[in-house]
Design a protein around this motif. Structure first.
Motif, PDB file in Angstrom:
ATOM      1  N   TYR A 173       0.853  -1.193   0.000  1.00 41.02           N
ATOM      2  CA  TYR A 173       0.000   0.000   0.000  1.00 41.02           C
ATOM      3  C   TYR A 173       0.886   1.240   0.000  1.00 41.02           C
ATOM      4  O   TYR A 173       1.872   1.309   0.743  1.00 41.02           O
ATOM      5  N   VAL A 174       0.519   2.235  -0.814  1.00 39.92           N
ATOM      6  CA  VAL A 174       1.195   3.533  -0.795  1.00 39.92           C
ATOM      7  C   VAL A 174       0.117   4.617  -0.804  1.00 39.92           C
ATOM      8  O   VAL A 174      -0.790   4.597  -1.649  1.00 39.92           O
ATOM      9  N   TYR A 175       0.237   5.526   0.153  1.00 43.05           N
ATOM     10  CA  TYR A 175      -0.691   6.661   0.231  1.00 43.05           C
ATOM     11  C   TYR A 175       0.114   7.926  -0.068  1.00 43.05           C
ATOM     12  O   TYR A 175       1.077   8.235   0.640  1.00 43.05           O
ATOM     13  N   VAL A 176      -0.257   8.641  -1.130  1.00 43.84           N
ATOM     14  CA  VAL A 176       0.449   9.848  -1.551  1.00 43.84           C
ATOM     15  C   VAL A 176      -0.452  11.051  -1.316  1.00 43.84           C
ATOM     16  O   VAL A 176      -1.595  11.084  -1.794  1.00 43.84           O
ATOM     17  N   HIS A 177       0.056  12.049  -0.585  1.00 44.66           N
ATOM     18  CA  HIS A 177      -0.697  13.279  -0.331  1.00 44.66           C
ATOM     19  C   HIS A 177       0.116  14.465  -0.843  1.00 44.66           C
ATOM     20  O   HIS A 177       1.299  14.605  -0.515  1.00 44.66           O
ATOM     21  N   VAL A 178      -0.510  15.308  -1.661  1.00 43.64           N
ATOM     22  CA  VAL A 178       0.155  16.508  -2.171  1.00 43.64           C
ATOM     23  C   VAL A 178      -0.081  17.651  -1.188  1.00 43.64           C
ATOM     24  O   VAL A 178      -1.222  18.054  -0.948  1.00 43.64           O
ATOM     25  N   VAL A 179       1.006  18.155  -0.619  1.00 42.56           N
ATOM     26  CA  VAL A 179       0.920  19.276   0.324  1.00 42.56           C
ATOM     27  C   VAL A 179       0.900  20.597  -0.439  1.00 42.56           C
ATOM     28  O   VAL A 179       0.043  21.456  -0.210  1.00 42.56           O
ATOM     29  N   HIS A 180       1.864  20.758  -1.345  1.00 44.03           N
ATOM     30  CA  HIS A 180       1.973  21.963  -2.180  1.00 44.03           C
ATOM     31  C   HIS A 180       2.247  21.546  -3.621  1.00 44.03           C
ATOM     32  O   HIS A 180       2.826  20.487  -3.871  1.00 44.03           O
TER      33      HIS A 180
END
Length: 221
Positions: A173-180
């Protein structure tokens, strides 16, 4: 292996908080009164909350248990106090982890004069209970992984220049979150607050279409 990617947009998150108290919250997973049985967790991640606190606002003392809580400040400065005697200021670039284990109480406030925005990610431990612990890593460097062994997870922080690429970890599992910024990932354009939930990731890369900051959780099965 086939890459399966579920993109969740910033605008699809559940609203929360208390506007009169200066608190605005956006929840990526089922949370509080916003119960969604199909959106309870992804891998070890059970919550990804963006919290926006006006100057002087905050969360009064409250309890947690059996949760690994990782905090990332986007702008401003977060004051943290807990029942184990820790009192710290968390700033952009710092990684804060509170392992609530069998139980801990804490306070989170914006004691500054500017707005505060932070991302708080909750992970389920593999084994509940234990002794609470706390850690803060000031100014974590780009590409430095941060392990949360209790949850079988690794956080990767990437700060990319426009045109730069980064490998997505190979994991169950990979969770990617874009901050900026803006990134392209497996044919999808992602902006601030957008996230991707990925399984089956060999060779996958993210391309920064503008200067970007990404948080990527690498998690086992």
């Amino acid at each position: 292996m086939v890459v399966v990617m579920d993109v969740r947009r910033a605008g699809e998150r559940y609203p929360g908080g208390d506007a009169e108290s200066g608190i605005e919250s956006w929840h990526a997973f089922s949370f509080g009164p916003h119960y969604d049985p199909g959106n309870l967790r992804f891998g070890a991640v059970i919550a990804c909350n963006e919290e926006r606190l006006a100057p002087g606002a905050g969360f009064d003392e409250h309890s947690h248990s059996h949760t690994e809580i990782v905090t990332w400040v986007i702008e401003g400065e977060l004051t943290h106090r807990d029942s184990a005697g820790h009192e710290t200021r968390v700033r952009p670039g710092d990684v804060q982890r509170l392992s609530s284990a069998a139980g801990v109480r804490h306070v989170e406030r914006n004691d500054g004069s500017s707005p505060l925005t932070f991302l708080q990610m909750w992970l389920a431990p593999r084994n509940p209970g234990g002794v609470p612990s706390y850690e803060i890593i000031p100014g974590i460097a780009d590409s430095t992984p941060y392990a949360v062994p209790a949850a079988g997870a690794m956080l990767h922080v990437r700060r990319l220049a426009a045109g730069e690429r980064t490998a997505v970890p190979d994991a169950a599992y990979v969770y990617v979150h874009v901050v900026h910024g803006q990134v392209a990932l497996a044919g999808q354009a992602l902006g601030p607050g957008d996230a991707a939930r990925i399984t089956g990731t060999p060779g996958l890369q993210a391309l920064a279409e503008a200067p970007a900051e990404l948080l990527m959780w690498e998690m086992g099965a």
